[in-house]
Design a protein around this motif. Sequence first.
Motif, PDB file in Angstrom:
ATOM      1  N   GLU A   1      -5.386  25.186  -2.626  1.00  0.00           N
ATOM      2  CA  GLU A   1      -4.955  25.046  -4.025  1.00  0.00           C
ATOM      3  C   GLU A   1      -4.692  23.584  -4.398  1.00  0.00           C
ATOM      4  OE1 GLU A   1      -4.864  25.337  -7.450  1.00  0.00           O
ATOM      5  OE2 GLU A   1      -5.074  27.344  -6.602  1.00  0.00           O
ATOM      6  N   PRO A   2      -5.759  22.860  -4.727  1.00  0.00           N
ATOM      7  CA  PRO A   2      -5.631  21.432  -5.048  1.00  0.00           C
ATOM      8  C   PRO A   2      -4.872  21.142  -6.341  1.00  0.00           C
ATOM      9  CG  PRO A   2      -7.882  22.172  -5.390  1.00  0.00           C
ATOM     10  CD  PRO A   2      -7.147  23.308  -4.738  1.00  0.00           C
ATOM     11  N   ALA A   3      -4.626  22.141  -7.160  1.00  0.00           N
ATOM     12  CA  ALA A   3      -3.842  21.923  -8.372  1.00  0.00           C
ATOM     13  C   ALA A   3      -2.349  21.812  -8.065  1.00  0.00           C
ATOM     14  CB  ALA A   3      -4.071  23.059  -9.368  1.00  0.00           C
ATOM     15  N   VAL A   4      -1.950  22.210  -6.860  1.00  0.00           N
ATOM     16  CA  VAL A   4      -0.532  22.209  -6.488  1.00  0.00           C
ATOM     17  C   VAL A   4      -0.243  21.244  -5.338  1.00  0.00           C
ATOM     18  CG1 VAL A   4       1.355  23.653  -5.590  1.00  0.00           C
ATOM     19  CG2 VAL A   4      -0.237  24.581  -7.292  1.00  0.00           C
ATOM     20  N   PHE A   5      -1.190  21.122  -4.423  1.00  0.00           N
ATOM     21  CA  PHE A   5      -0.960  20.322  -3.221  1.00  0.00           C
ATOM     22  C   PHE A   5      -1.896  19.113  -3.176  1.00  0.00           C
ATOM     23  CE2 PHE A   5      -0.130  24.784  -2.180  1.00  0.00           C
ATOM     24  CZ  PHE A   5       1.185  24.712  -1.766  1.00  0.00           C
TER      25      PHE A   5
ATOM     26  N   GLN B   1      -0.887  31.826 -12.514  1.00  0.00           N
ATOM     27  CA  GLN B   1      -2.328  31.858 -12.293  1.00  0.00           C
ATOM     28  C   GLN B   1      -2.705  31.419 -10.877  1.00  0.00           C
ATOM     29  OE1 GLN B   1      -3.614  29.397 -15.541  1.00  0.00           O
ATOM     30  NE2 GLN B   1      -4.142  31.186 -16.779  1.00  0.00           N
ATOM     31  N   VAL B   2      -1.892  30.573 -10.264  1.00  0.00           N
ATOM     32  CA  VAL B   2      -2.221  30.079  -8.924  1.00  0.00           C
ATOM     33  C   VAL B   2      -1.278  30.621  -7.850  1.00  0.00           C
ATOM     34  CG1 VAL B   2      -3.332  27.983  -9.782  1.00  0.00           C
ATOM     35  CG2 VAL B   2      -0.886  27.956  -9.229  1.00  0.00           C
ATOM     36  N   ALA B   3      -0.420  31.554  -8.220  1.00  0.00           N
ATOM     37  CA  ALA B   3       0.590  32.070  -7.284  1.00  0.00           C
ATOM     38  C   ALA B   3      -0.029  32.645  -6.022  1.00  0.00           C
ATOM     39  CB  ALA B   3       1.463  33.108  -7.976  1.00  0.00           C
ATOM     40  N   GLU B   4      -1.086  33.406  -6.143  1.00  0.00           N
ATOM     41  CA  GLU B   4      -1.714  34.007  -4.962  1.00  0.00           C
ATOM     42  C   GLU B   4      -2.294  32.931  -4.040  1.00  0.00           C
ATOM     43  OE1 GLU B   4      -5.146  37.214  -3.697  1.00  0.00           O
ATOM     44  OE2 GLU B   4      -4.377  37.244  -5.741  1.00  0.00           O
ATOM     45  N   ALA B   5      -2.940  31.934  -4.607  1.00  0.00           N
ATOM     46  CA  ALA B   5      -3.497  30.844  -3.803  1.00  0.00           C
ATOM     47  C   ALA B   5      -2.384  30.047  -3.124  1.00  0.00           C
ATOM     48  CB  ALA B   5      -4.361  29.924  -4.666  1.00  0.00           C
ATOM     49  N   VAL B   6      -1.268  29.867  -3.803  1.00  0.00           N
ATOM     50  CA  VAL B   6      -0.134  29.161  -3.203  1.00  0.00           C
ATOM     51  C   VAL B   6       0.396  29.951  -2.012  1.00  0.00           C
ATOM     52  CG1 VAL B   6       2.248  28.438  -3.589  1.00  0.00           C
ATOM     53  CG2 VAL B   6       0.488  27.880  -5.273  1.00  0.00           C
TER      54      VAL B   6
ATOM     55  N   ASP C   1       0.772  30.583   3.944  1.00  0.00           N
ATOM     56  CA  ASP C   1       0.412  31.358   5.140  1.00  0.00           C
ATOM     57  C   ASP C   1      -0.518  30.591   6.067  1.00  0.00           C
ATOM     58  OD1 ASP C   1       1.955  33.483   4.295  1.00  0.00           O
ATOM     59  OD2 ASP C   1       0.260  34.592   3.426  1.00  0.00           O
ATOM     60  N   LEU C   2      -1.394  29.764   5.506  1.00  0.00           N
ATOM     61  CA  LEU C   2      -2.374  29.026   6.310  1.00  0.00           C
ATOM     62  C   LEU C   2      -1.825  27.759   6.960  1.00  0.00           C
ATOM     63  CD1 LEU C   2      -5.488  29.286   3.963  1.00  0.00           C
ATOM     64  CD2 LEU C   2      -5.213  30.348   6.210  1.00  0.00           C
ATOM     65  N   CYS C   3      -0.674  27.299   6.521  1.00  0.00           N
ATOM     66  CA  CYS C   3      -0.122  26.040   7.032  1.00  0.00           C
ATOM     67  C   CYS C   3       0.176  26.158   8.534  1.00  0.00           C
ATOM     68  CB  CYS C   3       1.147  25.682   6.270  1.00  0.00           C
ATOM     69  SG  CYS C   3       1.884  24.133   6.830  1.00  0.00           S
TER      70      CYS C   3
ATOM     71  N   HIS D   1       3.834  25.260   9.492  1.00  0.00           N
ATOM     72  CA  HIS D   1       4.870  25.975   8.746  1.00  0.00           C
ATOM     73  C   HIS D   1       5.760  25.007   7.949  1.00  0.00           C
ATOM     74  CE1 HIS D   1       3.607  29.546  10.851  1.00  0.00           C
ATOM     75  NE2 HIS D   1       3.749  28.880  11.987  1.00  0.00           N
ATOM     76  N   ALA D   2       5.133  23.973   7.414  1.00  0.00           N
ATOM     77  CA  ALA D   2       5.854  22.982   6.610  1.00  0.00           C
ATOM     78  C   ALA D   2       6.092  23.474   5.185  1.00  0.00           C
ATOM     79  CB  ALA D   2       5.069  21.677   6.566  1.00  0.00           C
ATOM     80  N   LEU D   3       5.392  24.518   4.780  1.00  0.00           N
ATOM     81  CA  LEU D   3       5.500  25.030   3.428  1.00  0.00           C
ATOM     82  C   LEU D   3       6.265  26.350   3.398  1.00  0.00           C
ATOM     83  CD1 LEU D   3       1.817  24.461   2.300  1.00  0.00           C
ATOM     84  CD2 LEU D   3       3.775  22.958   1.895  1.00  0.00           C
ATOM     85  N   SER D   4       7.044  26.532   2.345  1.00  0.00           N
ATOM     86  CA  SER D   4       7.748  27.793   2.166  1.00  0.00           C
ATOM     87  C   SER D   4       7.877  28.089   0.680  1.00  0.00           C
ATOM     88  CB  SER D   4       9.122  27.772   2.830  1.00  0.00           C
ATOM     89  OG  SER D   4       9.927  26.776   2.262  1.00  0.00           O
ATOM     90  N   ILE D   5       8.159  29.334   0.363  1.00  0.00           N
ATOM     91  CA  ILE D   5       8.328  29.765  -1.010  1.00  0.00           C
ATOM     92  C   ILE D   5       9.727  30.341  -1.155  1.00  0.00           C
ATOM     93  CG2 ILE D   5       7.589  31.401  -2.787  1.00  0.00           C
ATOM     94  CD1 ILE D   5       4.787  31.279  -1.560  1.00  0.00           C
ATOM     95  N   ASP D   6      10.418  29.898  -2.200  1.00  0.00           N
ATOM     96  CA  ASP D   6      11.726  30.414  -2.539  1.00  0.00           C
ATOM     97  C   ASP D   6      11.550  31.260  -3.789  1.00  0.00           C
ATOM     98  OD1 ASP D   6      14.416  30.890  -2.797  1.00  0.00           O
ATOM     99  OD2 ASP D   6      14.897  28.895  -3.548  1.00  0.00           O
TER     100      ASP D   6
END
Length: 64
Positions: free
Chosen positions: A20-24, A42-47, A52-54, A57-62
Amino acid sequence: MRIKADRDVCIGAGQCVLTEPAVFEQDDDGIVVLLTDQPDDQVAEAVRDAVDLCPSHALSIDQE
């Protein structure tokens, strides 16, 4: 949804940017940079996929 990125844990694999290049983005050292910490629906699923792919595990969702 709020994204968190732990830049100290990031290994610069770039899976998030590819997903997701629009976010990262990556800085000059390859470490993750958030373009926004609150992406639109619109990009929630890709985020979620990027988190999950990191491999480090540097990424997380709150979920607020």
